[in-house]
Design a protein around this motif. Sequence first.
Motif, PDB file in Angstrom:
ATOM      1  N   ARG A 207     -31.321 -26.631 -17.705  1.00 27.06           N
ATOM      2  CA  ARG A 207     -30.559 -25.841 -18.675  1.00 27.06           C
ATOM      3  C   ARG A 207     -31.395 -24.661 -19.185  1.00 27.06           C
ATOM      4  NH1 ARG A 207     -28.328 -29.215 -23.412  1.00 27.06           N
ATOM      5  NH2 ARG A 207     -27.139 -27.275 -23.748  1.00 27.06           N
ATOM      6  N   ILE A 208     -32.683 -24.886 -19.378  1.00 29.46           N
ATOM      7  CA  ILE A 208     -33.575 -23.797 -19.814  1.00 29.46           C
ATOM      8  C   ILE A 208     -33.646 -22.716 -18.733  1.00 29.46           C
ATOM      9  CG2 ILE A 208     -35.989 -23.202 -20.291  1.00 29.46           C
ATOM     10  CD1 ILE A 208     -36.217 -26.002 -21.639  1.00 29.46           C
ATOM     11  N   ILE A 209     -33.777 -23.140 -17.484  1.00 31.17           N
ATOM     12  CA  ILE A 209     -33.847 -22.183 -16.378  1.00 31.17           C
ATOM     13  C   ILE A 209     -32.554 -21.375 -16.296  1.00 31.17           C
ATOM     14  CG2 ILE A 209     -33.964 -21.965 -13.861  1.00 31.17           C
ATOM     15  CD1 ILE A 209     -35.817 -24.456 -13.902  1.00 31.17           C
ATOM     16  N   GLU A 210     -31.421 -22.039 -16.436  1.00 32.81           N
ATOM     17  CA  GLU A 210     -30.133 -21.331 -16.393  1.00 32.81           C
ATOM     18  C   GLU A 210     -30.031 -20.295 -17.505  1.00 32.81           C
ATOM     19  OE1 GLU A 210     -27.333 -24.472 -16.622  1.00 32.81           O
ATOM     20  OE2 GLU A 210     -27.681 -25.175 -14.561  1.00 32.81           O
ATOM     21  N   ALA A 211     -30.513 -20.635 -18.696  1.00 33.86           N
ATOM     22  CA  ALA A 211     -30.487 -19.683 -19.812  1.00 33.86           C
ATOM     23  C   ALA A 211     -31.397 -18.490 -19.535  1.00 33.86           C
ATOM     24  CB  ALA A 211     -30.899 -20.378 -21.099  1.00 33.86           C
ATOM     25  N   LEU A 212     -32.556 -18.748 -18.935  1.00 34.39           N
ATOM     26  CA  LEU A 212     -33.465 -17.650 -18.583  1.00 34.39           C
ATOM     27  C   LEU A 212     -32.846 -16.770 -17.502  1.00 34.39           C
ATOM     28  CD1 LEU A 212     -36.866 -19.612 -18.502  1.00 34.39           C
ATOM     29  CD2 LEU A 212     -36.170 -17.932 -20.224  1.00 34.39           C
ATOM     30  N   GLU A 213     -32.229 -17.393 -16.502  1.00 35.86           N
ATOM     31  CA  GLU A 213     -31.615 -16.638 -15.405  1.00 35.86           C
ATOM     32  C   GLU A 213     -30.476 -15.750 -15.897  1.00 35.86           C
ATOM     33  OE1 GLU A 213     -32.347 -19.646 -11.593  1.00 35.86           O
ATOM     34  OE2 GLU A 213     -30.579 -19.890 -12.869  1.00 35.86           O
ATOM     35  N   SER A 214     -29.727 -16.250 -16.879  1.00 32.08           N
ATOM     36  CA  SER A 214     -28.606 -15.467 -17.410  1.00 32.08           C
ATOM     37  C   SER A 214     -29.052 -14.503 -18.511  1.00 32.08           C
ATOM     38  CB  SER A 214     -27.522 -16.407 -17.945  1.00 32.08           C
ATOM     39  OG  SER A 214     -28.028 -17.181 -19.026  1.00 32.08           O
ATOM     40  N   ARG A 215     -30.346 -14.512 -18.813  1.00 36.87           N
ATOM     41  CA  ARG A 215     -30.925 -13.627 -19.839  1.00 36.87           C
ATOM     42  C   ARG A 215     -30.268 -13.862 -21.203  1.00 36.87           C
ATOM     43  NH1 ARG A 215     -35.484 -11.302 -17.255  1.00 36.87           N
ATOM     44  NH2 ARG A 215     -34.959 -11.293 -15.048  1.00 36.87           N
ATOM     45  N   ASP A 216     -29.998 -15.137 -21.492  1.00 34.94           N
ATOM     46  CA  ASP A 216     -29.408 -15.511 -22.776  1.00 34.94           C
ATOM     47  C   ASP A 216     -30.545 -15.891 -23.722  1.00 34.94           C
ATOM     48  OD1 ASP A 216     -28.108 -16.713 -24.956  1.00 34.94           O
ATOM     49  OD2 ASP A 216     -26.482 -17.457 -23.698  1.00 34.94           O
ATOM     50  N   THR A 217     -31.020 -14.919 -24.477  1.00 36.13           N
ATOM     51  CA  THR A 217     -32.197 -15.119 -25.319  1.00 36.13           C
ATOM     52  C   THR A 217     -31.993 -16.215 -26.351  1.00 36.13           C
ATOM     53  OG1 THR A 217     -32.833 -12.804 -25.047  1.00 36.13           O
ATOM     54  CG2 THR A 217     -33.812 -13.997 -26.885  1.00 36.13           C
ATOM     55  N   GLU A 218     -30.884 -16.155 -27.071  1.00 37.60           N
ATOM     56  CA  GLU A 218     -30.647 -17.131 -28.142  1.00 37.60           C
ATOM     57  C   GLU A 218     -30.595 -18.551 -27.599  1.00 37.60           C
ATOM     58  OE1 GLU A 218     -27.303 -18.215 -31.572  1.00 37.60           O
ATOM     59  OE2 GLU A 218     -27.183 -16.312 -30.471  1.00 37.60           O
ATOM     60  N   LEU A 219     -29.888 -18.733 -26.483  1.00 38.62           N
ATOM     61  CA  LEU A 219     -29.771 -20.070 -25.900  1.00 38.62           C
ATOM     62  C   LEU A 219     -31.114 -20.557 -25.376  1.00 38.62           C
ATOM     63  CD1 LEU A 219     -28.055 -22.474 -25.039  1.00 38.62           C
ATOM     64  CD2 LEU A 219     -27.516 -21.235 -22.917  1.00 38.62           C
ATOM     65  N   ALA A 220     -31.851 -19.697 -24.688  1.00 36.05           N
ATOM     66  CA  ALA A 220     -33.142 -20.102 -24.131  1.00 36.05           C
ATOM     67  C   ALA A 220     -34.104 -20.526 -25.240  1.00 36.05           C
ATOM     68  CB  ALA A 220     -33.742 -18.948 -23.323  1.00 36.05           C
TER      69      ALA A 220
END
Length: 243
Positions: A207-220
């Motif tokens: 889930r962390i990797i997916e947030a980084l890949e999507s450039r979702d700062t708040e979620l990451a």
Amino acid sequence: MPSETQTPQGAETGSGGLTLSLEPIGATASLRDQAYMKLRQVIDEADIYHSRSEIRLDERELTEALGVSRTPIREAMARLLQEGFLRAGSRRGVYILRKTKREIVEMIHMWAALESAAAQLAIQRATDEEIAQLRRMFDDFRDSTPAEHIDEYSAANIAFHSAVVRLSKSKVIFDTIENIFAHVRAIRKMTLPQSDRASRSIVDHMRIIEALESRDTELAERLVKHHSLDLAAFVEANCDFLD
């Protein structure tokens, strides 16, 4: 990572039974700095909390294993004492410092703050290919559960967290987090096999990797912080052996 490795010198630290993975020091950098890096390696690889027995560093055995005089060893030890990696015991003994449960929990809280900041910077600074490398770290566990290969997964787990920090490309964050890395890494390794934490860990990582890949700062940031705070809560509730 293994807590014991074989070395041609076969030097041991004494009461902790830790075999040092050391080779003689060369002359490309100052002997003091090289001795410091070698001793940091020993500390990082030591299974500090495997038992209540403390790991003693024997000055004579270190000088023989590293092939240097006692002066650079003593200078390196003095620096490590100052940085909080070692402690001076009775009768001039020097030991790898063990933290209390409260100290470990506080260190994990600090880790959570630093790694979440690193995740934010990684989104700003890391390339798509660099982030994609994180996913490849878990290729070996696609067709099996982490619990089936707990030692290998433990190493991948530690490497993952280190890689996220490196992707921030912030020397300040990396240097700061390195000072607590040895203790947090040892606790992560010990707690992974418990309460199915390994399986939940890999889900968190994906889930962390997916947030980084999507450039979702708040979620990451939120996922990274929650992941570490979950470890802190587990240590608080289950790791009385630290005291």
